[in-house]
Design a protein around this motif. Structure first.
Motif, PDB file in Angstrom:
ATOM      1  N   SER A  38       3.471  -5.088   0.385  1.00 28.66           N
ATOM      2  CA  SER A  38       2.398  -4.963  -0.576  1.00 28.66           C
ATOM      3  C   SER A  38       2.719  -4.466  -1.803  1.00 28.66           C
ATOM      4  O   SER A  38       2.045  -5.089  -2.976  1.00 28.66           O
ATOM      5  CB  SER A  38       1.511  -3.817   0.147  1.00 28.66           C
ATOM      6  OG  SER A  38       1.108  -4.300   1.490  1.00 28.66           O
ATOM      7  N   SER A  79      -1.475   4.533   9.612  1.00 24.06           N
ATOM      8  CA  SER A  79       0.030   4.812   9.570  1.00 24.06           C
ATOM      9  C   SER A  79       0.470   5.446  10.597  1.00 24.06           C
ATOM     10  O   SER A  79       1.689   4.729  11.087  1.00 24.06           O
ATOM     11  CB  SER A  79       0.302   5.259   8.247  1.00 24.06           C
ATOM     12  OG  SER A  79      -0.260   4.655   7.042  1.00 24.06           O
ATOM     13  N   GLN A 115      -1.573   2.544   3.321  1.00 25.75           N
ATOM     14  CA  GLN A 115      -1.092   3.768   2.486  1.00 25.75           C
ATOM     15  C   GLN A 115      -2.302   4.680   2.206  1.00 25.75           C
ATOM     16  O   GLN A 115      -2.046   6.012   2.027  1.00 25.75           O
ATOM     17  CB  GLN A 115      -0.870   3.267   1.127  1.00 25.75           C
ATOM     18  CG  GLN A 115       0.617   2.623   1.140  1.00 25.75           C
ATOM     19  CD  GLN A 115       1.049   2.086  -0.121  1.00 25.75           C
ATOM     20  OE1 GLN A 115       0.240   1.288  -1.006  1.00 25.75           O
ATOM     21  NE2 GLN A 115       2.343   2.409  -0.785  1.00 25.75           N
ATOM     22  N   HIS A 116      -3.759   4.127   2.332  1.00 25.24           N
ATOM     23  CA  HIS A 116      -4.655   4.996   2.309  1.00 25.24           C
ATOM     24  C   HIS A 116      -5.441   5.539   3.448  1.00 25.24           C
ATOM     25  O   HIS A 116      -6.389   6.379   3.579  1.00 25.24           O
ATOM     26  CB  HIS A 116      -5.800   4.377   1.495  1.00 25.24           C
ATOM     27  CG  HIS A 116      -5.556   4.109  -0.111  1.00 25.24           C
ATOM     28  ND1 HIS A 116      -4.800   3.087  -0.276  1.00 25.24           N
ATOM     29  CD2 HIS A 116      -5.870   4.885  -1.249  1.00 25.24           C
ATOM     30  CE1 HIS A 116      -4.652   3.256  -1.881  1.00 25.24           C
ATOM     31  NE2 HIS A 116      -5.218   4.255  -2.186  1.00 25.24           N
ATOM     32  N   SER A 117      -4.686   4.989   4.659  1.00 22.93           N
ATOM     33  CA  SER A 117      -5.223   5.571   5.922  1.00 22.93           C
ATOM     34  C   SER A 117      -3.900   6.296   6.730  1.00 22.93           C
ATOM     35  O   SER A 117      -3.338   5.529   7.351  1.00 22.93           O
ATOM     36  CB  SER A 117      -5.892   4.578   6.749  1.00 22.93           C
ATOM     37  OG  SER A 117      -6.143   4.967   8.199  1.00 22.93           O
ATOM     38  N   ARG A 118      -3.870   7.495   6.528  1.00 22.39           N
ATOM     39  CA  ARG A 118      -2.818   8.269   7.709  1.00 22.39           C
ATOM     40  C   ARG A 118      -2.864   7.920   8.782  1.00 22.39           C
ATOM     41  O   ARG A 118      -1.837   7.830   9.777  1.00 22.39           O
ATOM     42  CB  ARG A 118      -2.905   9.591   6.984  1.00 22.39           C
ATOM     43  CG  ARG A 118      -2.415   9.978   5.569  1.00 22.39           C
ATOM     44  CD  ARG A 118      -1.947  11.540   5.385  1.00 22.39           C
ATOM     45  NE  ARG A 118      -1.549  11.752   4.058  1.00 22.39           N
ATOM     46  CZ  ARG A 118      -1.077  13.002   3.404  1.00 22.39           C
ATOM     47  NH1 ARG A 118      -1.186  13.964   4.355  1.00 22.39           N
ATOM     48  NH2 ARG A 118      -0.690  13.144   2.446  1.00 22.39           N
ATOM     49  N   ALA A 172      -1.797  -1.688   1.466  1.00 21.45           N
ATOM     50  CA  ALA A 172      -2.602  -0.530   0.483  1.00 21.45           C
ATOM     51  C   ALA A 172      -3.619   0.090   1.378  1.00 21.45           C
ATOM     52  O   ALA A 172      -3.677   1.402   1.363  1.00 21.45           O
ATOM     53  CB  ALA A 172      -3.296  -1.437  -0.511  1.00 21.45           C
ATOM     54  N   ILE A 173      -4.238  -0.731   2.389  1.00 17.18           N
ATOM     55  CA  ILE A 173      -5.014   0.006   3.353  1.00 17.18           C
ATOM     56  C   ILE A 173      -4.223   1.014   4.037  1.00 17.18           C
ATOM     57  O   ILE A 173      -4.757   2.175   4.535  1.00 17.18           O
ATOM     58  CB  ILE A 173      -5.822  -1.172   4.264  1.00 17.18           C
ATOM     59  CG1 ILE A 173      -6.596  -1.932   3.583  1.00 17.18           C
ATOM     60  CG2 ILE A 173      -6.586  -0.394   5.230  1.00 17.18           C
ATOM     61  CD1 ILE A 173      -7.305  -2.998   4.187  1.00 17.18           C
TER      62      ILE A 173
END
Length: 206
Positions: free
Chosen positions: A127, A70, A64-67, A61-62
């Motif tokens: 996740s 990623s 997914q929230h940090s491009r 999830a982290i």
């Protein structure tokens, strides 16, 4: 007990589909000694369980929230996974069991880490599967569930190692070559897919 069994069945569904970890274990069982095969299996189990724990508690999830995170993981993962696949394509097709026994354990650990943790899709999918299920569990049953997932990992990779090792004597160098080509091609496909995801996310990011 019911939550342990749910974790066990979900864990099997999570690790059973053919992926980088399974290909790595299969190739090891076909080319190395029984003892090295089980050492490799335990190393894979360690990284798989730590990945499951990370997914269960939200690392995916982290991502997914940090491009930016990623992007970094996708780029590095793509390069390393493709390199791993190419190395497999170029490997010699020898069935001599003693040939690869002297591979340093740190190298085995590095390769096992790569095929497990450098797969962003596994982080995200894990996740979504494990993390989402965690939200439905009673707070006092989370431990039983994740223990079931861990047991599934142990049963699967040790079982896979045993089955492949028992039947490896019937596999000729020619068959091994075909397996290496298929495994290498699949792994490169994973790497290219990660690279495409990196490019797509890169353009969205900038």
């Amino acid at each position: 007990m019911i939550y342990f069994l749910q974790g066990l069945t979900m864990g099997l569904a999570y690790v059973a589909p053919i992926g980088l970890q399974n290909l790595f274990v299969i190739n090891t069982a076909l080319t190395q000694t029984r003892s090295r095969t089980y050492i490799t299996a335990f190393i894979i189990i360690f990284f798989d369980i730590t990945l499951a724990l990370a997914c269960f508690f939200g690392v995916g999830a982290i991502m997914q929230h940090s491009r930016l995170l990623s992007l970094i993981v996708l780029l590095i993962g793509s390069i390393i996974v493709i390199y791993f696949g190419i190395s497999l394509l170029r490997s010699k097709d020898s069935m001599e069991k003693g040939r690869d026994v002297d591979i340093p354990i740190p190298k085995v650990i590095t390769a096992a880490c790569v095929v497990t943790w450098f797969n962003p899709q596994a982080l995200i999918d894990g996740s979504m599967m494990l993390g989402a299920f965690k939200a439905t569990l009673p707070s006092d049953q989370s431990a039983a569930f994740i223990i079931g997932v861990a047991c599934a990992s142990c049963c699967w990779f040790l079982g896979l190692s045993t089955v492949i090792t028992c039947f490896s004597a019937k596999i000729t160098p020619k068959v091994l070559r075909v397996i290496n080509l298929i495994c290498g091609a699949v792994i490169i496909f994973y790497g290219v897919k990660l690279g495409i995801s990196f490019v797509q996310l890169f353009w969205q990011f900038f």
